[in-house]
Scaffold this motif. Structure first.
Motif, PDB file in Angstrom:
ATOM      1  N   GLY A 233      29.798 -45.647 -14.711  1.00 33.72           N
ATOM      2  CA  GLY A 233      30.567 -45.147 -15.251  1.00 33.72           C
ATOM      3  C   GLY A 233      32.004 -44.805 -15.321  1.00 33.72           C
ATOM      4  O   GLY A 233      31.758 -45.316 -13.530  1.00 33.72           O
ATOM      5  N   ILE A 234      32.327 -44.500 -15.735  1.00 32.31           N
ATOM      6  CA  ILE A 234      33.842 -44.175 -15.460  1.00 32.31           C
ATOM      7  C   ILE A 234      34.254 -41.868 -15.155  1.00 32.31           C
ATOM      8  O   ILE A 234      33.242 -41.271 -15.850  1.00 32.31           O
ATOM      9  CB  ILE A 234      35.069 -44.447 -16.098  1.00 32.31           C
ATOM     10  N   VAL A 235      34.818 -41.997 -14.651  1.00 36.45           N
ATOM     11  CA  VAL A 235      35.258 -40.918 -14.133  1.00 36.45           C
ATOM     12  C   VAL A 235      36.148 -40.442 -14.744  1.00 36.45           C
ATOM     13  O   VAL A 235      37.683 -41.160 -14.162  1.00 36.45           O
ATOM     14  CB  VAL A 235      34.439 -39.637 -12.817  1.00 36.45           C
ATOM     15  N   TYR A 236      36.841 -38.912 -15.509  1.00 37.34           N
ATOM     16  CA  TYR A 236      37.219 -38.756 -15.726  1.00 37.34           C
ATOM     17  C   TYR A 236      37.986 -36.869 -16.072  1.00 37.34           C
ATOM     18  O   TYR A 236      37.626 -36.169 -15.625  1.00 37.34           O
ATOM     19  CB  TYR A 236      38.035 -38.287 -17.868  1.00 37.34           C
ATOM     20  N   LYS A 237      39.572 -36.690 -15.470  1.00 38.62           N
ATOM     21  CA  LYS A 237      40.108 -35.670 -15.405  1.00 38.62           C
ATOM     22  C   LYS A 237      39.854 -34.771 -16.475  1.00 38.62           C
ATOM     23  O   LYS A 237      40.313 -35.875 -17.374  1.00 38.62           O
ATOM     24  CB  LYS A 237      41.010 -35.378 -14.375  1.00 38.62           C
ATOM     25  N   GLY A 238      39.174 -34.084 -17.314  1.00 38.32           N
ATOM     26  CA  GLY A 238      39.342 -33.140 -18.177  1.00 38.32           C
ATOM     27  C   GLY A 238      39.805 -31.879 -19.281  1.00 38.32           C
ATOM     28  O   GLY A 238      39.032 -31.567 -17.336  1.00 38.32           O
ATOM     29  N   LEU A 239      40.314 -31.442 -19.999  1.00 41.78           N
ATOM     30  CA  LEU A 239      40.150 -30.260 -19.984  1.00 41.78           C
ATOM     31  C   LEU A 239      39.048 -29.110 -21.183  1.00 41.78           C
ATOM     32  O   LEU A 239      39.285 -29.483 -21.813  1.00 41.78           O
ATOM     33  CB  LEU A 239      41.716 -29.925 -20.596  1.00 41.78           C
ATOM     34  N   LEU A 240      39.155 -28.331 -20.120  1.00 34.43           N
ATOM     35  CA  LEU A 240      37.406 -27.628 -21.492  1.00 34.43           C
ATOM     36  C   LEU A 240      38.156 -26.222 -22.136  1.00 34.43           C
ATOM     37  O   LEU A 240      38.628 -25.487 -21.147  1.00 34.43           O
ATOM     38  CB  LEU A 240      36.458 -26.980 -20.191  1.00 34.43           C
ATOM     39  N   GLU A 241      38.867 -26.540 -23.457  1.00 32.51           N
ATOM     40  CA  GLU A 241      38.770 -25.216 -24.063  1.00 32.51           C
ATOM     41  C   GLU A 241      38.379 -24.806 -25.454  1.00 32.51           C
ATOM     42  O   GLU A 241      37.703 -25.145 -25.945  1.00 32.51           O
ATOM     43  CB  GLU A 241      40.208 -25.450 -24.614  1.00 32.51           C
ATOM     44  N   GLU A 242      37.390 -23.394 -25.009  1.00 33.19           N
ATOM     45  CA  GLU A 242      36.648 -23.166 -25.767  1.00 33.19           C
ATOM     46  C   GLU A 242      37.106 -21.696 -25.837  1.00 33.19           C
ATOM     47  O   GLU A 242      36.901 -20.369 -25.066  1.00 33.19           O
ATOM     48  CB  GLU A 242      35.095 -23.003 -24.997  1.00 33.19           C
ATOM     49  N   PRO A 243      37.936 -21.219 -26.938  1.00 32.29           N
ATOM     50  CA  PRO A 243      38.445 -20.180 -27.064  1.00 32.29           C
ATOM     51  C   PRO A 243      37.364 -18.709 -27.054  1.00 32.29           C
ATOM     52  O   PRO A 243      35.951 -19.429 -27.977  1.00 32.29           O
ATOM     53  CB  PRO A 243      38.911 -19.671 -28.297  1.00 32.29           C
ATOM     54  N   PRO A 244      37.005 -17.762 -26.600  1.00 35.03           N
ATOM     55  CA  PRO A 244      37.951 -17.186 -26.156  1.00 35.03           C
ATOM     56  C   PRO A 244      38.581 -17.051 -24.529  1.00 35.03           C
ATOM     57  O   PRO A 244      39.689 -16.457 -23.812  1.00 35.03           O
ATOM     58  CB  PRO A 244      38.114 -15.596 -26.427  1.00 35.03           C
ATOM     59  N   SER A 245      37.694 -18.037 -24.088  1.00 39.79           N
ATOM     60  CA  SER A 245      37.454 -18.279 -22.351  1.00 39.79           C
ATOM     61  C   SER A 245      39.090 -19.129 -22.641  1.00 39.79           C
ATOM     62  O   SER A 245      39.252 -19.611 -23.107  1.00 39.79           O
ATOM     63  CB  SER A 245      37.037 -19.094 -22.082  1.00 39.79           C
ATOM     64  N   PRO A 246      39.726 -18.866 -20.715  1.00 39.32           N
ATOM     65  CA  PRO A 246      40.710 -19.812 -20.666  1.00 39.32           C
ATOM     66  C   PRO A 246      40.618 -21.152 -20.743  1.00 39.32           C
ATOM     67  O   PRO A 246      39.024 -21.120 -20.099  1.00 39.32           O
ATOM     68  CB  PRO A 246      41.207 -19.615 -19.008  1.00 39.32           C
ATOM     69  N   GLY A 247      41.506 -22.033 -20.220  1.00 42.29           N
ATOM     70  CA  GLY A 247      41.049 -23.260 -20.001  1.00 42.29           C
ATOM     71  C   GLY A 247      40.454 -23.685 -18.803  1.00 42.29           C
ATOM     72  O   GLY A 247      41.186 -23.405 -17.724  1.00 42.29           O
ATOM     73  N   PHE A 248      39.940 -24.434 -18.931  1.00 41.39           N
ATOM     74  CA  PHE A 248      39.043 -24.729 -17.168  1.00 41.39           C
ATOM     75  C   PHE A 248      39.592 -26.870 -17.439  1.00 41.39           C
ATOM     76  O   PHE A 248      39.127 -27.675 -17.584  1.00 41.39           O
ATOM     77  CB  PHE A 248      37.343 -24.706 -16.645  1.00 41.39           C
ATOM     78  N   LEU A 249      39.590 -26.971 -15.465  1.00 42.36           N
ATOM     79  CA  LEU A 249      39.416 -28.383 -15.784  1.00 42.36           C
ATOM     80  C   LEU A 249      38.522 -29.171 -15.194  1.00 42.36           C
ATOM     81  O   LEU A 249      37.630 -28.271 -14.222  1.00 42.36           O
ATOM     82  CB  LEU A 249      40.521 -29.064 -14.162  1.00 42.36           C
ATOM     83  N   VAL A 250      37.892 -29.556 -15.969  1.00 47.47           N
ATOM     84  CA  VAL A 250      36.894 -30.022 -15.200  1.00 47.47           C
ATOM     85  C   VAL A 250      36.517 -31.722 -15.215  1.00 47.47           C
ATOM     86  O   VAL A 250      37.257 -32.476 -15.598  1.00 47.47           O
ATOM     87  CB  VAL A 250      36.096 -30.295 -16.582  1.00 47.47           C
ATOM     88  N   ALA A 251      35.801 -32.196 -14.743  1.00 50.15           N
ATOM     89  CA  ALA A 251      35.227 -34.119 -14.215  1.00 50.15           C
ATOM     90  C   ALA A 251      34.224 -34.024 -15.772  1.00 50.15           C
ATOM     91  O   ALA A 251      33.270 -33.355 -15.610  1.00 50.15           O
ATOM     92  CB  ALA A 251      34.722 -33.821 -12.792  1.00 50.15           C
ATOM     93  N   VAL A 252      34.376 -35.280 -16.481  1.00 45.81           N
ATOM     94  CA  VAL A 252      33.876 -35.782 -17.015  1.00 45.81           C
ATOM     95  C   VAL A 252      33.346 -37.157 -17.350  1.00 45.81           C
ATOM     96  O   VAL A 252      34.079 -38.351 -16.390  1.00 45.81           O
ATOM     97  CB  VAL A 252      34.249 -35.789 -18.570  1.00 45.81           C
ATOM     98  N   LYS A 253      31.793 -37.340 -17.072  1.00 41.79           N
ATOM     99  CA  LYS A 253      31.586 -38.510 -16.748  1.00 41.79           C
ATOM    100  C   LYS A 253      30.736 -39.342 -18.299  1.00 41.79           C
ATOM    101  O   LYS A 253      30.392 -38.912 -19.130  1.00 41.79           O
ATOM    102  CB  LYS A 253      30.499 -38.682 -15.695  1.00 41.79           C
ATOM    103  N   SER A 254      31.720 -40.733 -18.206  1.00 42.40           N
ATOM    104  CA  SER A 254      31.221 -41.177 -19.266  1.00 42.40           C
ATOM    105  C   SER A 254      30.369 -42.218 -18.508  1.00 42.40           C
ATOM    106  O   SER A 254      30.790 -42.892 -17.402  1.00 42.40           O
ATOM    107  CB  SER A 254      32.948 -42.010 -19.405  1.00 42.40           C
ATOM    108  N   LEU A 255      28.929 -42.571 -19.520  1.00 40.55           N
ATOM    109  CA  LEU A 255      28.153 -43.342 -18.325  1.00 40.55           C
ATOM    110  C   LEU A 255      28.537 -44.347 -19.400  1.00 40.55           C
ATOM    111  O   LEU A 255      28.411 -45.139 -20.532  1.00 40.55           O
ATOM    112  CB  LEU A 255      26.417 -42.917 -19.432  1.00 40.55           C
ATOM    113  N   HIS A 256      27.983 -45.741 -18.760  1.00 44.36           N
ATOM    114  CA  HIS A 256      27.977 -47.314 -19.557  1.00 44.36           C
ATOM    115  C   HIS A 256      26.779 -47.180 -20.139  1.00 44.36           C
ATOM    116  O   HIS A 256      25.742 -47.205 -20.734  1.00 44.36           O
ATOM    117  CB  HIS A 256      27.326 -48.176 -18.062  1.00 44.36           C
TER     118      HIS A 256
END
Length: 81
Positions: A58-81
Motif C-alpha cells: 500500500g501507500i504510506v502517508y504523513k498525517g496529523l492526528l488531532e484528538e482534543p484535548p491532546s496536542p496534534g501529533f505527526l503520524v504515519a498512515v498506511k493505506s492497504l491495497h
C-alpha cells in the motif's frame, strides 16, 4: 554557503534530546498517570498531509492526528491495497 550546509548536516547527526522524547511519552499518559492502551482511532481525527512512499502492500502517508484535548501529533498512515 557550504559552511551553512556542513553545519546543518552536523546538527542533524547529533543524538536525540532524550528529555524531549521522554516528555512526549509522558503526554501519552492519561490523567491518572497510567499509559493509554491501544485503541481504535476515528478516521475524522486524522488528516493526510502528503504521500511518503509506496510499497508492495500500500501507500504510506504523513498525517496529523488531532484528538482534543491532546496536542496534534505527526503520524504515519498506511493505506492497504
Amino acid at each position: 554557503l557550504a559552511f551553512f550546509v556542513y553545519r546543518a548536516r552536523q546538527r542533524a547527526r547529533q543524538p536525540a534530546d532524550w528529555d524531549q522524547i521522554f516528555g512526549m511519552i509522558d503526554q501519552l499518559k492519561n490523567s491518572d498517570g497510567e499509559a493509554q492502551f491501544p485503541r481504535e482511532i476515528a478516521r475524522s481525527a486524522v488528516t493526510l498531509l502528503e504521500e511518503l512512499g509506496k510499497g508492495a502492500f500500500g501507500i504510506v502517508y504523513k498525517g496529523l492526528l488531532e484528538e482534543p484535548p491532546s496536542p496534534g501529533f505527526l503520524v504515519a498512515v498506511k493505506s492497504l491495497h
